[in-house]
Design a protein around this motif. Sequence first.
Motif, PDB file in Angstrom:
ATOM      1  N   LEU A 203      32.309  32.798  65.308  1.00  0.00           N
ATOM      2  CA  LEU A 203      31.785  31.441  65.445  1.00  0.00           C
ATOM      3  C   LEU A 203      32.608  30.588  66.401  1.00  0.00           C
ATOM      4  CD1 LEU A 203      30.858  30.642  61.725  1.00  0.00           C
ATOM      5  CD2 LEU A 203      29.286  31.140  63.607  1.00  0.00           C
ATOM      6  N   PHE A 204      33.924  30.713  66.335  1.00  0.00           N
ATOM      7  CA  PHE A 204      34.785  29.856  67.145  1.00  0.00           C
ATOM      8  C   PHE A 204      35.667  30.641  68.113  1.00  0.00           C
ATOM      9  CE2 PHE A 204      34.303  27.688  62.958  1.00  0.00           C
ATOM     10  CZ  PHE A 204      33.441  26.700  63.391  1.00  0.00           C
ATOM     11  N   GLY A 205      36.150  31.809  67.663  1.00  0.00           N
ATOM     12  CA  GLY A 205      36.998  32.606  68.544  1.00  0.00           C
ATOM     13  C   GLY A 205      36.254  33.106  69.766  1.00  0.00           C
ATOM     14  N   ALA A 206      35.020  33.584  69.567  1.00  0.00           N
ATOM     15  CA  ALA A 206      34.236  34.119  70.687  1.00  0.00           C
ATOM     16  C   ALA A 206      33.922  33.051  71.735  1.00  0.00           C
ATOM     17  CB  ALA A 206      32.955  34.767  70.161  1.00  0.00           C
ATOM     18  N   PRO A 207      33.366  31.889  71.359  1.00  0.00           N
ATOM     19  CA  PRO A 207      33.110  30.873  72.392  1.00  0.00           C
ATOM     20  C   PRO A 207      34.387  30.341  73.029  1.00  0.00           C
ATOM     21  CG  PRO A 207      32.656  29.988  70.208  1.00  0.00           C
ATOM     22  CD  PRO A 207      32.845  31.461  70.047  1.00  0.00           C
ATOM     23  N   ALA A 208      35.465  30.245  72.247  1.00  0.00           N
ATOM     24  CA  ALA A 208      36.728  29.780  72.824  1.00  0.00           C
ATOM     25  C   ALA A 208      37.235  30.762  73.870  1.00  0.00           C
ATOM     26  CB  ALA A 208      37.771  29.590  71.725  1.00  0.00           C
ATOM     27  N   LEU A 209      37.117  32.058  73.585  1.00  0.00           N
ATOM     28  CA  LEU A 209      37.560  33.073  74.542  1.00  0.00           C
ATOM     29  C   LEU A 209      36.650  33.115  75.764  1.00  0.00           C
ATOM     30  CD1 LEU A 209      39.546  35.276  75.210  1.00  0.00           C
ATOM     31  CD2 LEU A 209      38.197  36.873  73.829  1.00  0.00           C
ATOM     32  N   LEU A 210      35.343  32.990  75.541  1.00  0.00           N
ATOM     33  CA  LEU A 210      34.412  32.929  76.676  1.00  0.00           C
ATOM     34  C   LEU A 210      34.745  31.760  77.592  1.00  0.00           C
ATOM     35  CD1 LEU A 210      30.840  33.672  75.231  1.00  0.00           C
ATOM     36  CD2 LEU A 210      32.036  34.940  77.023  1.00  0.00           C
ATOM     37  N   GLY A 211      34.960  30.596  76.988  1.00  0.00           N
ATOM     38  CA  GLY A 211      35.291  29.417  77.779  1.00  0.00           C
ATOM     39  C   GLY A 211      36.609  29.566  78.509  1.00  0.00           C
ATOM     40  N   ALA A 212      37.594  30.187  77.840  1.00  0.00           N
ATOM     41  CA  ALA A 212      38.902  30.374  78.473  1.00  0.00           C
ATOM     42  C   ALA A 212      38.792  31.271  79.701  1.00  0.00           C
ATOM     43  CB  ALA A 212      39.887  30.962  77.468  1.00  0.00           C
ATOM     44  N   ILE A 213      38.052  32.370  79.572  1.00  0.00           N
ATOM     45  CA  ILE A 213      37.880  33.284  80.712  1.00  0.00           C
ATOM     46  C   ILE A 213      37.122  32.598  81.839  1.00  0.00           C
ATOM     47  CG2 ILE A 213      36.808  35.433  81.469  1.00  0.00           C
ATOM     48  CD1 ILE A 213      37.288  36.550  78.661  1.00  0.00           C
ATOM     49  N   ALA A 214      36.026  31.905  81.484  1.00  0.00           N
ATOM     50  CA  ALA A 214      35.207  31.251  82.508  1.00  0.00           C
ATOM     51  C   ALA A 214      35.990  30.155  83.222  1.00  0.00           C
ATOM     52  CB  ALA A 214      33.946  30.678  81.869  1.00  0.00           C
ATOM     53  N   GLY A 215      36.678  29.315  82.453  1.00  0.00           N
ATOM     54  CA  GLY A 215      37.433  28.225  83.064  1.00  0.00           C
ATOM     55  C   GLY A 215      38.546  28.725  83.953  1.00  0.00           C
ATOM     56  N   GLN A 216      39.291  29.717  83.473  1.00  0.00           N
ATOM     57  CA  GLN A 216      40.381  30.248  84.281  1.00  0.00           C
ATOM     58  C   GLN A 216      39.854  30.966  85.523  1.00  0.00           C
ATOM     59  OE1 GLN A 216      43.259  33.659  83.352  1.00  0.00           O
ATOM     60  NE2 GLN A 216      44.330  31.904  82.456  1.00  0.00           N
TER      61      GLN A 216
END
Length: 645
Positions: A203-216
């Motif tokens: 619920l939270f780890g997956a979107p946080a990781l997706l956002g981290a990869i995309a942003g970086q």
Amino acid sequence: MQHPWSKTVRFMIDLEAMGTGGKSSIFQTGPLPWAVETYAGAAKYPSGQIIAQDLFLSGAIKSSTDFQVYKEVAGLPGLDFAYSDSSAVYHTKNDKLKLLKPGSLQHLGENMLAFMGMYMIVYSQQFASMLSNSVMMQALLLWTASLVMGGYPGVVAFGLSCFSLILMWLFSLGSSVLVAFLIPLISSSPVPYIANPWLVAGLFGAPALLGAIAGQHIGFLFLQKHLQKTMLRRMTSLSPVHQENLIKWEAERWIFKAGFVQWLVLLFIGNKYKIGASYLALVWLVFPSFAYGLMEATLSPVRLPKKLKIITLIFGLIVPVILSSGIFIRLVGTITGTLVRLDGNPGGTPEWLGNVIIAAFITITICLMLVYLLSYVHISGVKGSIMFFIFVLMGLTLIAVSVGLFPAFTEDIARAVNVVHVVDTKGSNRGNSEPSSYVSLFSSTPGKLLEEARSLKDEGFDCGRETALDFVTFNVKYGCLSFMDIDGGWSKEEIPLINVESDLRMGSRITRVLVDAKISKRWSLAINTELIYDFTLQVASDEIVPIGGKSGVDGWHIVQFSGGKESPTKFHLNLFWTNNSSDQSPKDHRRTKDSPLLLKLRTDVNRITPKTARVLEKLPSWCSLFGKSTSPYTLAFMTSLHADF
């Protein structure tokens, strides 16, 4: 601290529990350092984490233990221990000794389980500051030398690599918070992961990781464009493919080194404000920096970059991950469990607030612990596959939550509710001879009481925000009320009394009030701070609350009393009025409709009335009565005294 024995006490140990298992670790200590030093040297299996004390001191945890009394009032050194696994059951029906994990009792008896083995690292604040300052100075010198050697292009590359970190944080937090707002809209419960905490990974780890990869990665692309302009001039003899690879490798290195900056900033902040957990920043800065310097670094600006080695990542992260992964995982579990009792004023916080708290913490964990690892992803060739897998995990978890595949609560990890038969005598204080009686149902767990109300459909409950109640120590902003079949289980002789015995106005105004709790041995009293600046509380000739040193909460002095079978039930209250409120009572003593309340009293009786018994029997099995020092018993009497008495 008035007892004669208090002068003989030199050290105290508080054994707490905020769950039914786990390692019993030190989470508070002080004010003298020798307490924890002695424990670390003498205990068989010492265990402790200073990050827990940082959270308590910061006010992030709205709770306290008996340890505070001895530390803050008596100034005693000591240790405060607790275990926190399954913290969702805290103060519910499953918070029982028979459900306590045997291992937790065992390590309490053997001076706690081992912390990462059989050791505990202890060092002074002075040594920590000296070590941190040394590391920060060396890091700044190395960065300065590196930027001077790289010139203007190096400074720009440094700025763009830091920009990639900012984008990583923004995208990661934005993605996870977006899901946090979405969950209450698609799920029957705004916190559907309480009984299954592992759901927070999807619920939270997956979107946080997706956002981290995309942003970086966006920052990585900007950095790559800059490096193309600055590096091509010295690579004209190389093939286009080789040139492209070198640019990617250099960008990868800058992104990796940006992680040093992140932890350097955190180390500076932690050292400046003497945050105990800043040792984590030290570890995450020193070991990866050492690994990079040993395996990758070069002082020659002419040397062409190479691809980062996997051994650099392994060598640099093995110690930080071992030291901190357990801490972060345990904190996620503890924070998730505390959401069962998040709403101190039921219905007073938004349904999405608990999700945002979890989302923010998981985002922080991912952006801090994976900052070095993510730099390897951008040119790995599997970035797309990784993001697809993470997206599928998030989607499947959201679908499972929306269709209710996993229950939000179970009989073992229940929703915290309160069922209180209230006898409200406020009306009689204003001239109405008959008290009002009703049963109130409310929950400190976020979310509406729709399922609970359906199971009680024949008990006449109406739910909503129009049923707001003032329980003296807290307010119910959303709940359910029933006025049907509420007779029985109490009598008028048990109704508490507040009687004004005298009201002197010689210079300053002093009012003496008799508080008669009748049969109750546990009560809560609120005194209006706008009208009363100080007060004393007496039992016979003994003064149990002296004058001076008062503080207020939301405009009220709060006094809570809990005694045994032989404890007194009659108390005298001396109220000292503020100068601008001494004329609140009109000379003709006529009561005004809008007169403010001077006193609010709630007396608790540990008795189940017939109506309450039926409600408790019909509630779903995944509901559990919640009880703590501020919670009422199943029978509560409430009365008040207006300022124009």
